[in-house]
Design an enzyme around this catalytic site. Sequence first.
Site, short mmCIF file in Angstrom:
data_model
loop_
_atom_site.label_atom_id
_atom_site.label_comp_id
_atom_site.label_asym_id
_atom_site.label_seq_id
_atom_site.Cartn_x
_atom_site.Cartn_y
_atom_site.Cartn_z
N GLN A 1 32.83 51.41 31.75
CA GLN A 1 33.29 51.22 33.13
C GLN A 1 34.73 50.73 33.22
O GLN A 1 35.24 50.51 34.31
CB GLN A 1 32.35 50.31 33.92
CG GLN A 1 32.40 48.84 33.55
CD GLN A 1 31.35 48.05 34.30
OE1 GLN A 1 30.15 48.17 34.06
NE2 GLN A 1 31.78 47.23 35.26
N GLY B 1 26.06 41.42 43.62
CA GLY B 1 26.92 40.65 44.51
C GLY B 1 27.66 41.52 45.51
O GLY B 1 28.13 42.62 45.16
N SER C 1 35.56 35.07 40.34
CA SER C 1 35.58 36.26 39.49
C SER C 1 35.85 35.81 38.06
O SER C 1 36.63 34.87 37.83
CB SER C 1 36.70 37.20 39.95
OG SER C 1 36.98 38.15 38.94
N HIS D 1 27.86 34.24 39.86
CA HIS D 1 26.74 34.78 39.07
C HIS D 1 25.50 33.89 39.24
O HIS D 1 24.37 34.38 39.36
CB HIS D 1 27.09 34.81 37.58
CG HIS D 1 28.21 35.73 37.21
ND1 HIS D 1 29.41 35.27 36.73
CD2 HIS D 1 28.31 37.08 37.23
CE1 HIS D 1 30.20 36.30 36.46
NE2 HIS D 1 29.56 37.42 36.76
N GLN E 1 30.35 49.01 44.65
CA GLN E 1 29.33 49.09 43.59
C GLN E 1 27.93 49.01 44.20
O GLN E 1 27.00 49.70 43.76
CB GLN E 1 29.56 47.96 42.60
CG GLN E 1 28.49 47.80 41.56
CD GLN E 1 28.88 46.79 40.49
OE1 GLN E 1 29.68 47.10 39.63
NE2 GLN E 1 28.32 45.61 40.54
#
Length: 282
Positions: free
Chosen positions: A61, A147, A185, A37, A153
């Site tokens: 989601q 990312g 992650s 991030h 995505q």
Amino acid sequence: MLVIHTPAQWQTIRLQLIHSHKTLGLVPTMGALHQGHLDLVSRSLEKCDYTIVSIFVNPTQFNNPEDFDKYPQSLEQDLELLEQAGVDAVFVPTVETMYPKKPEITLDFGSLERVLEGAFRPGHFNGVGLVVSKLFHMIQPDIAFFGQKDLQQVAIIHRLVSEFCFPVKLDVVPTKREADGLAMSSRNRRLGDSQRKLALILFQSLSDAKKLLLKGHAWDAIKKSVETLFEKEEGVKLDYFSLVEREKFELLDSYDPAVKSSICVAAFVGEIRLIDNMPINA
Ligand code: AMP
């Protein structure tokens, strides 16, 4: 660093930025921040005059309620990291702010979401599309940073921006990995020690498969041997290991250097579902 919770609090600042001709970068996240991030944040700080990060664990989601309930959260630590990084503002909305009522609009990305994450997580990209559309309307960034780790995505958001004419540029940042190759992650925090070691199978399979593909081995055989490897390994379960054209997300049967290709993988390590991908060519 400014911490805001509603779009109304943001509007005056957004107008000031426009009047002073300052560019605005948005980094959307679900929190539980890691160096991946922060790479997106650094890119925004480099490219834009003002950077805002959103932290919102988006319920729409998640197709699996347990995954949502157990999603790691560490707001205080996240805010510290963002302050140290030099972020200008953080947007931390409540579920009621983002979804004053249950959304009645659904987004379907057609063939883009019939495969891989879209196929294994029904409704996931509807939720992603809804929340990203809302964030774009509320924050009005010039550039939004995403990312490569979530490759499908990225394709979905490119489609969203192009079909809805959002005046937003997208900037895609390479996947940040741990020293041994595991893609960073937020979900890695849930891995126990032995699971953390097992999780390396995703990166290793991707790296080995890429080497073999580039040596000219057939994709079919490579895929089969990876599937067998996962079957033999206790504690992991493969959802998919697929070669795709990375803009339209068409599944490929063989590798053609003229086609922009990536290998994508999703697998459970215990109860925790991880994804990763690797580009084969530029
Ligand atoms: P998330 O909080 O998981 O929704 O991720 C927020 C953004 O960070 C998304 O655009 C992700 O693709 C990106 N991201 C997550 N993990 C990584 C990573 N290891 N390297 C680079 N970007 C990442």
